[in-house]
Motif scaffolding. Structure first.
Motif, PDB file in Angstrom:
ATOM      1  N   ASP A 209     -12.172 -45.908 -18.075  1.00 16.22           N
ATOM      2  CA  ASP A 209     -12.071 -46.165 -16.602  1.00 16.22           C
ATOM      3  C   ASP A 209     -11.042 -45.365 -15.726  1.00 16.22           C
ATOM      4  OD1 ASP A 209     -10.364 -47.653 -17.860  1.00 16.22           O
ATOM      5  OD2 ASP A 209     -10.465 -49.302 -16.539  1.00 16.22           O
ATOM      6  N   VAL A 210     -10.226 -44.850 -16.629  1.00 15.34           N
ATOM      7  CA  VAL A 210      -8.991 -43.964 -16.017  1.00 15.34           C
ATOM      8  C   VAL A 210      -8.652 -42.681 -16.796  1.00 15.34           C
ATOM      9  CG1 VAL A 210      -7.852 -46.143 -15.295  1.00 15.34           C
ATOM     10  CG2 VAL A 210      -7.297 -45.239 -17.369  1.00 15.34           C
ATOM     11  N   ALA A 211      -8.122 -41.792 -16.321  1.00 12.66           N
ATOM     12  CA  ALA A 211      -7.730 -40.570 -16.839  1.00 12.66           C
ATOM     13  C   ALA A 211      -6.450 -40.783 -17.852  1.00 12.66           C
ATOM     14  CB  ALA A 211      -7.426 -39.347 -16.022  1.00 12.66           C
TER      15      ALA A 211
ATOM     16  N   TYR B  22       4.657 -37.538 -25.055  1.00 13.68           N
ATOM     17  CA  TYR B  22       4.927 -38.664 -24.287  1.00 13.68           C
ATOM     18  C   TYR B  22       3.664 -38.958 -23.256  1.00 13.68           C
ATOM     19  CZ  TYR B  22       7.282 -41.783 -20.557  1.00 13.68           C
ATOM     20  OH  TYR B  22       7.656 -42.666 -19.829  1.00 13.68           O
ATOM     21  N   VAL B  23       3.153 -40.279 -23.245  1.00 11.99           N
ATOM     22  CA  VAL B  23       1.962 -40.502 -22.635  1.00 11.99           C
ATOM     23  C   VAL B  23       2.443 -40.754 -21.041  1.00 11.99           C
ATOM     24  CG1 VAL B  23       0.111 -42.070 -22.239  1.00 11.99           C
ATOM     25  CG2 VAL B  23       0.669 -41.422 -24.547  1.00 11.99           C
ATOM     26  N   LEU B  24       1.971 -40.215 -20.345  1.00 13.20           N
ATOM     27  CA  LEU B  24       2.360 -40.118 -18.792  1.00 13.20           C
ATOM     28  C   LEU B  24       1.257 -41.049 -18.103  1.00 13.20           C
ATOM     29  CD1 LEU B  24       2.591 -36.270 -18.217  1.00 13.20           C
ATOM     30  CD2 LEU B  24       4.388 -37.777 -18.160  1.00 13.20           C
ATOM     31  N   GLU B  25       0.181 -41.007 -18.094  1.00 10.52           N
ATOM     32  CA  GLU B  25      -0.600 -41.800 -17.610  1.00 10.52           C
ATOM     33  C   GLU B  25      -1.801 -42.311 -18.565  1.00 10.52           C
ATOM     34  OE1 GLU B  25      -2.315 -39.984 -13.988  1.00 10.52           O
ATOM     35  OE2 GLU B  25      -0.309 -39.439 -13.316  1.00 10.52           O
TER      36      GLU B  25
ATOM     37  N   GLU C  18      -4.712 -33.394 -19.859  1.00 12.91           N
ATOM     38  CA  GLU C  18      -5.301 -34.267 -19.333  1.00 12.91           C
ATOM     39  C   GLU C  18      -6.792 -34.516 -19.668  1.00 12.91           C
ATOM     40  OE1 GLU C  18      -4.527 -34.101 -14.837  1.00 12.91           O
ATOM     41  OE2 GLU C  18      -3.103 -32.290 -15.399  1.00 12.91           O
ATOM     42  N   TYR C  19      -7.102 -35.517 -19.987  1.00 13.17           N
ATOM     43  CA  TYR C  19      -8.495 -35.796 -20.419  1.00 13.17           C
ATOM     44  C   TYR C  19      -9.144 -36.861 -19.338  1.00 13.17           C
ATOM     45  CZ  TYR C  19      -7.585 -33.851 -25.042  1.00 13.17           C
ATOM     46  OH  TYR C  19      -7.255 -33.056 -26.008  1.00 13.17           O
TER      47      TYR C  19
END
Length: 141
Positions: free
Chosen positions: A100-102, A58-61, A38-39
């Motif tokens: 703007d998002v993690a 796999y990109v979760l978010e 998580e970044y």
């Protein structure tokens, strides 16, 4: 009279293939590790590094700026899969492409038991191999 068990048929259509690749090698005696990374917004991610074996992710978010040696940087979005062959290949970028998002992604790595799963690449080696880095602009996946 015994109760009748209802069996689900959802399993017949539940599988979606995200990627289908043939890794170039799997280290002898390999171990597997699955991690979540998580970044925060805008974080550049890990410095240039390599893995001793292949890695599948796999990109979760969020969105990741992803760059492997010999390939131009590309943006991966939530729901997209990626992989890297490991071994000698340098992984230049895995940072958060958004301010703007993690970014949250999962990676399963296979690595040799006598080697670290993650090794940083020093500046001298980066300079030696600069001709192997694709310097094209960021591409959309």
């Amino acid at each position: 009279m015994p109760e009748q068990t209802t069996r689900s048929t959802a399993w017949q259509t539940a599988l979606t293939t995200l990627q289908d690749v043939a890794p170039p090698f799997i280290p002898a005696g390999a171990h597997g590790m699955t991690v979540v990374i998580e970044y925060p917004p805008g974080d550049p991610g890990a410095p240039p590094h390599r893995h001793s074996g292949p890695a599948f992710g796999y990109v979760l978010e969020g969105e990741m700026l992803f760059e492997l040696e010999g390939e131009p940087p590309r943006v991966l979005r939530a729901g997209e899969a990626f992989w890297e062959p490991g071994g000698d290949v340098i992984h230049y970028q895995d940072g958060n492409n958004r301010a703007d998002v993690a970014l949250r992604f999962t990676v399963t790595m296979l690595f040799a038991p006598d080697q670290p799963m993650f090794t940083l690449v020093d500046e001298a080696e980066l300079a030696q191999r600069r001709d192997r880095r694709a310097h094209a602009g960021t591409e959309e996946s």
